[in-house]
Design a protein around this motif. Structure first.
Motif, PDB file in Angstrom:
ATOM      1  N   SER A   1       0.825  -1.214   0.000  1.00 29.67           N
ATOM      2  CA  SER A   1       0.000   0.000   0.000  1.00 29.67           C
ATOM      3  C   SER A   1       0.849   1.249   0.000  1.00 29.67           C
ATOM      4  N   VAL A   2       1.971   1.207   0.725  1.00 30.76           N
ATOM      5  CA  VAL A   2       2.856   2.376   0.787  1.00 30.76           C
ATOM      6  C   VAL A   2       3.472   2.648  -0.581  1.00 30.76           C
ATOM      7  N   ILE A   3       3.993   1.607  -1.221  1.00 33.39           N
ATOM      8  CA  ILE A   3       4.575   1.790  -2.561  1.00 33.39           C
ATOM      9  C   ILE A   3       3.539   2.324  -3.522  1.00 33.39           C
ATOM     10  N   MET A   4       2.320   1.796  -3.439  1.00 29.23           N
ATOM     11  CA  MET A   4       1.265   2.246  -4.340  1.00 29.23           C
ATOM     12  C   MET A   4       0.986   3.733  -4.153  1.00 29.23           C
ATOM     13  N   GLU A   5       0.900   4.205  -2.910  1.00 24.59           N
ATOM     14  CA  GLU A   5       0.645   5.627  -2.672  1.00 24.59           C
ATOM     15  C   GLU A   5       1.788   6.495  -3.180  1.00 24.59           C
ATOM     16  N   LEU A   6       3.013   6.028  -2.998  1.00 23.53           N
ATOM     17  CA  LEU A   6       4.160   6.788  -3.500  1.00 23.53           C
ATOM     18  C   LEU A   6       4.109   6.896  -5.021  1.00 23.53           C
ATOM     19  N   LEU A   7       3.823   5.784  -5.696  1.00 28.66           N
ATOM     20  CA  LEU A   7       3.760   5.806  -7.159  1.00 28.66           C
ATOM     21  C   LEU A   7       2.618   6.685  -7.654  1.00 28.66           C
ATOM     22  N   CYS A   8       1.443   6.553  -7.034  1.00 32.84           N
ATOM     23  CA  CYS A   8       0.303   7.381  -7.456  1.00 32.84           C
ATOM     24  C   CYS A   8       0.625   8.860  -7.277  1.00 32.84           C
ATOM     25  N   GLY A   9       1.226   9.204  -6.137  1.00 28.36           N
ATOM     26  CA  GLY A   9       1.566  10.608  -5.896  1.00 28.36           C
ATOM     27  C   GLY A   9       2.556  11.142  -6.904  1.00 28.36           C
ATOM     28  N   MET A  10       3.524  10.323  -7.286  1.00 25.27           N
ATOM     29  CA  MET A  10       4.530  10.769  -8.253  1.00 25.27           C
ATOM     30  C   MET A  10       3.917  10.959  -9.637  1.00 25.27           C
ATOM     31  N   VAL A  11       3.146   9.976 -10.091  1.00 25.52           N
ATOM     32  CA  VAL A  11       2.540  10.074 -11.431  1.00 25.52           C
ATOM     33  C   VAL A  11       1.590  11.265 -11.493  1.00 25.52           C
ATOM     34  N   ASN A  12       0.780  11.440 -10.467  1.00 27.11           N
ATOM     35  CA  ASN A  12      -0.215  12.509 -10.484  1.00 27.11           C
ATOM     36  C   ASN A  12       0.401  13.899 -10.373  1.00 27.11           C
ATOM     37  N   SER A  13       1.653  13.995  -9.963  1.00 27.50           N
ATOM     38  CA  SER A  13       2.287  15.309  -9.827  1.00 27.50           C
ATOM     39  C   SER A  13       3.158  15.665 -11.022  1.00 27.50           C
ATOM     40  N   LEU A  14       3.218  14.789 -12.032  1.00 29.65           N
ATOM     41  CA  LEU A  14       4.015  15.104 -13.219  1.00 29.65           C
ATOM     42  C   LEU A  14       3.512  16.367 -13.900  1.00 29.65           C
ATOM     43  N   ASP A  15       2.199  16.503 -14.024  1.00 32.59           N
ATOM     44  CA  ASP A  15       1.566  17.687 -14.592  1.00 32.59           C
ATOM     45  C   ASP A  15       0.076  17.573 -14.308  1.00 32.59           C
ATOM     46  N   SER A  16      -0.684  18.549 -14.758  1.00 22.73           N
ATOM     47  CA  SER A  16      -2.106  18.605 -14.406  1.00 22.73           C
ATOM     48  C   SER A  16      -2.931  17.491 -15.040  1.00 22.73           C
ATOM     49  N   TYR A  17      -2.410  16.819 -16.072  1.00 23.72           N
ATOM     50  CA  TYR A  17      -3.208  15.848 -16.803  1.00 23.72           C
ATOM     51  C   TYR A  17      -2.693  14.421 -16.697  1.00 23.72           C
ATOM     52  N   SER A  18      -1.443  14.238 -16.309  1.00 27.02           N
ATOM     53  CA  SER A  18      -0.939  12.893 -16.086  1.00 27.02           C
ATOM     54  C   SER A  18      -1.595  12.327 -14.832  1.00 27.02           C
ATOM     55  N   ALA A  19      -1.884  11.020 -14.849  1.00 26.49           N
ATOM     56  CA  ALA A  19      -2.586  10.430 -13.715  1.00 26.49           C
ATOM     57  C   ALA A  19      -2.412   8.926 -13.690  1.00 26.49           C
ATOM     58  N   TRP A  20      -2.484   8.391 -12.476  1.00 30.99           N
ATOM     59  CA  TRP A  20      -2.582   6.950 -12.286  1.00 30.99           C
ATOM     60  C   TRP A  20      -4.021   6.536 -12.552  1.00 30.99           C
ATOM     61  N   LEU A  21      -4.206   5.438 -13.267  1.00 30.64           N
ATOM     62  CA  LEU A  21      -5.536   4.931 -13.559  1.00 30.64           C
ATOM     63  C   LEU A  21      -5.692   3.536 -12.978  1.00 30.64           C
ATOM     64  N   THR A  22      -6.775   3.304 -12.281  1.00 34.52           N
ATOM     65  CA  THR A  22      -7.090   1.947 -11.863  1.00 34.52           C
ATOM     66  C   THR A  22      -7.563   1.166 -13.081  1.00 34.52           C
ATOM     67  N   SER A  23      -7.625  -0.153 -12.956  1.00 37.88           N
ATOM     68  CA  SER A  23      -8.073  -0.952 -14.101  1.00 37.88           C
ATOM     69  C   SER A  23      -9.505  -0.600 -14.479  1.00 37.88           C
ATOM     70  N   GLY A  24     -10.333  -0.269 -13.483  1.00 43.00           N
ATOM     71  CA  GLY A  24     -11.698   0.147 -13.781  1.00 43.00           C
ATOM     72  C   GLY A  24     -11.732   1.441 -14.568  1.00 43.00           C
ATOM     73  N   GLN A  25     -10.850   2.375 -14.213  1.00 40.50           N
ATOM     74  CA  GLN A  25     -10.787   3.643 -14.941  1.00 40.50           C
ATOM     75  C   GLN A  25     -10.282   3.435 -16.359  1.00 40.50           C
ATOM     76  N   VAL A  26      -9.331   2.510 -16.540  1.00 36.75           N
ATOM     77  CA  VAL A  26      -8.845   2.204 -17.895  1.00 36.75           C
ATOM     78  C   VAL A  26      -9.986   1.675 -18.750  1.00 36.75           C
ATOM     79  N   ASN A  27     -10.752   0.734 -18.204  1.00 34.66           N
ATOM     80  CA  ASN A  27     -11.865   0.166 -18.963  1.00 34.66           C
ATOM     81  C   ASN A  27     -12.907   1.227 -19.295  1.00 34.66           C
TER      82      ASN A  27
END
Length: 626
Positions: A270-296
């Motif tokens: 869970s900790v690694i996941m939060e770190l990765l999500c925070g990093m991806v989401n802070s790249l710019d205003s439109y980059s984001a982590w997507l769950t598999s449900g969001q991808v679908n």
């Protein structure tokens, strides 16, 4: 984990959607945060991960455990708008300098953040950043409010919770490597690894204060009471870790995960996941982590094919209700008799509380949902609707307006740029080929964009030559030119507003700068970046585990003008005089043909179209190709 054969997956999605929608059941289309679910999956166990060891940085001291180190065999049970200014004399940003306006926005943002009004804070700060993208205080507050919203959204997404519950140590390490490699390879800007690590830490700190995260990880009351102090120690510890490169960052991610797992018992996964999500989401205003449900859901949006009810919803209009703003023709909601303006008061017997209540509208094909609905013209009633597949067209039917002058004008509205958009436009235009139509009005208002290639393909329908768009990535650039063998020569008028974004701006800018159309309305949104969807797949069964939406390129007008923060300025600007600086939206399209006369922007567009046809001496038959 395994990467798809083409990491960019051939989807360049420029979509920025606003509002609340239940096309596939219930979907919040704000930055494509789609398909949220209530938690129902087991949480990951603390014993699931043993983080690879790595030497600690000499200058950093790991925070001490909150409680005696928890037994690693501990079992975890399953889990079931407009804002007033800070100062009275600064309420009109149009009369202020940029620095003063930013100071007022920062003050408003801080107040909203302090009151935990994350959604309102994000909306306010997002708009301000369009005009001052490098303002550090605005960006910091924006990232904080966005992170709070995203943590809550992730842990209300069943697919995300399932992923955490079933991911083992080796898969999480592989996923971490793949995410960092994709950032390094594809993001439009060279990554600042140290900045990304600190943003990941900030996101983790926010998660440690959010109830959904704590509940999913079964954090005890004893640990919760000590978390604020522990989080401060964790942030200080992490600030002493250097992440000058990707591999160094990787090691720091594992260090922090091991430290938090030892100190709190929270799963390192869970900790690694939060770190990765925070990093991806802070790249710019439109980059984001997507769950598999969001991808679908995202690909359903692109394909225009959904399973669900088929309504657009507004959760802000009336407290305690979901107001239906539009019903998709041919959808289950349409068949059940729902219409625009109806209000959903309860879903399966549970009273609507806020926009998250809309999550209960989603479900598998063939399942039923019972709605308590009230309307202005009939008493409260209950409707049971079966969720089923339906197609969502992106182009509304063509409407021909007769005229005493003999020049007929056709109007057509494009709501998004999905796979079927160009074929839909062709089909609508075939209906008026060889007719008396002498000009065409294309309504792009409230069009959030979509696929880059479809914007280019649509431009080719009306443009025989000339530049359509210029794109620039980190190491390459490209000029996309019109190459149509034949194109429609009908005079064009385009309608845009502050919600016309991305692919809609590419099409409007191409038509305008090539002298192909007159643009009417108000300045467009100003989104000048292209995102690619990268799917992360399981090596076991090739199922989609998660996705990344990464900004890979910036796009510019045919003449090289930047769209980001500027948008397309209409030839005929109908912004209202009292619209504050930075607020571009004017009269929105009025749904229903009977209300067309009430739409002043549309009426002005039709008038301009008749003038264009008149200047060319056209009385019809202009919707044939050259």
């Amino acid at each position: 984990m395994r990467r798809s054969s083409n990491p960019i997956h051939s989807v360049k999605n420029c979509c920025l959607c606003e509002g609340l929608c239940s096309l596939g059941g219930a979907a919040r289309l704000t930055l494509l945060l789609l398909g949220l679910f209530l938690m129902s999956a087991p949480a990951a166990r603390a014993a699931d991960v043993s983080i690879p060891s790595a030497p600690y940085a000499p200058s950093a001291t790991a925070p001490a455990p909150l409680v005696p180190i928890l037994k690693q065999t501990r079992q975890v049970t399953p889990m079931a708008l407009p804002l007033e200014s800070a100062a009275e004399d600064a309420s009109d940003p149009s009369s202020m300098g940029e620095a003063d306006a930013a100071a007022v926005t920062v003050a408003d943002g801080r107040r909203l953040v302090a009151e935990k009004r994350w959604g309102e804070a994000k909306t306010l700060l997002e708009d301000a950043l369009k005009h001052q993208p490098d303002h550090r205080a605005l960006r910091g507050l924006y990232l904080e409010s966005r992170a709070h919203l995203e943590v809550a959204a992730r842990y209300h997404d069943r697919t995300f919770c399932d992923f955490l519950a079933h991911t083992n140590k080796e898969e999480m390490i592989s996923l971490c490597d793949e995410v960092l490699e994709n950032i390094e390879t594809w993001h439009v800007d060279a990554p600042d690894w140290d900045y990304l690590f600190q943003r990941g830490i900030a996101s983790l700190a926010i998660a440690l204060s959010e109830e959904p995260f704590l509940r999913q990880n079964r954090v005890s009351e004893e640990v919760r009471a000590a978390l604020p102090e522990y989080t401060g120690s964790l942030v200080r510890y992490a600030s002493g870790l250097s992440s000058s490169g990707r591999l160094e960052l990787r090691g720091n991610i594992f260090r922090v995960a091991a430290s938090v797992q030892r100190g709190t018992g929270i799963s390192g996964i869970s900790v690694i996941m939060e770190l990765l999500c925070g990093m991806v989401n802070s790249l710019d205003s439109y980059s984001a982590w997507l769950t598999s449900g969001q991808v679908n859901d995202l690909f359903s949006l692109i394909d225009g094919h959904f399973i669900g009810l088929g309504v657009y919803l507004d959760a802000q209009q009336i407290p305690g209700t979901l107001v239906i703003t539009k019903v998709i023709p041919g959808s289950p909601a349409c068949s059940a008799g729902l219409k625009s303006g109806d209000r959903i008061r309860a879903i399966d017997g549970q009273t609507v509380v806020n926009e998250q209540s809309a999550e209960r509208l989603q479900g598998p094909e063939g399942s039923r949902v019972t709605l308590t609905v009230e309307s202005d013209d009939q008493p409260e009633r209950e409707l049971t609707i079966v969720r089923r597949p339906f197609d969502f067209p992106s182009v509304e039917d063509i409407d021909v307006r007769p005229s005493d002058s003999g020049v007929q004008v056709a109007t057509i509205r494009i709501t998004s740029f999905q796979k079927s958009t160009v074929d839909e436009v062709r089909g609508r235009l075939r209906k008026i080929e060889n007719s008396a139509v002498g000009a065409l009005v294309i309504d792009l208002r409230n069009n959030p964009g979509g696929l880059l290639d479809k914007a280019i393909e649509l431009s080719n329908l009306f443009l025989e030559n000339g530049t359509i768009v210029q794109t620039k990535g980190r190491s390459s650039s490209q000029v996309r030119r019109a190459d149509a063998y034949e194109a429609y020569s009908v005079p064009l008028v385009l309608l845009i507003d502050g919600n016309s974004a991305s692919a809609a701006e590419i099409f409007a800018g191409a038509m305008q700068e090539n002298g192909r159309a007159v643009v009417v309305g108000s300045r467009s949104y100003g989104k000048g970046t292209i995102q690619a969807i990268i799917q992360i797949e399981s090596h076991r069964d090739a199922s989609v585990l998660a996705g990344l939406r990464l900004t890979t390129e910036k796009f510019f007008s045919p003449n090289g003008h930047a769209y980001s923060g500027f948008g397309v300025t209409p030839d005929i600007d109908l912004s209202t005089p009292d619209t504050p600086k930075g607020q571009y939206t004017v009269a929105r399209p009025v749904l229903g043909a009977e209300a067309a006369e009430e739409d002043p922007v549309l009426q002005r567009g039709i008038a301009e179209a008749r003038l264009l046809a008149g200047r060319r001496g056209l009385a019809g038959s202009e919707c044939a190709r050259r």
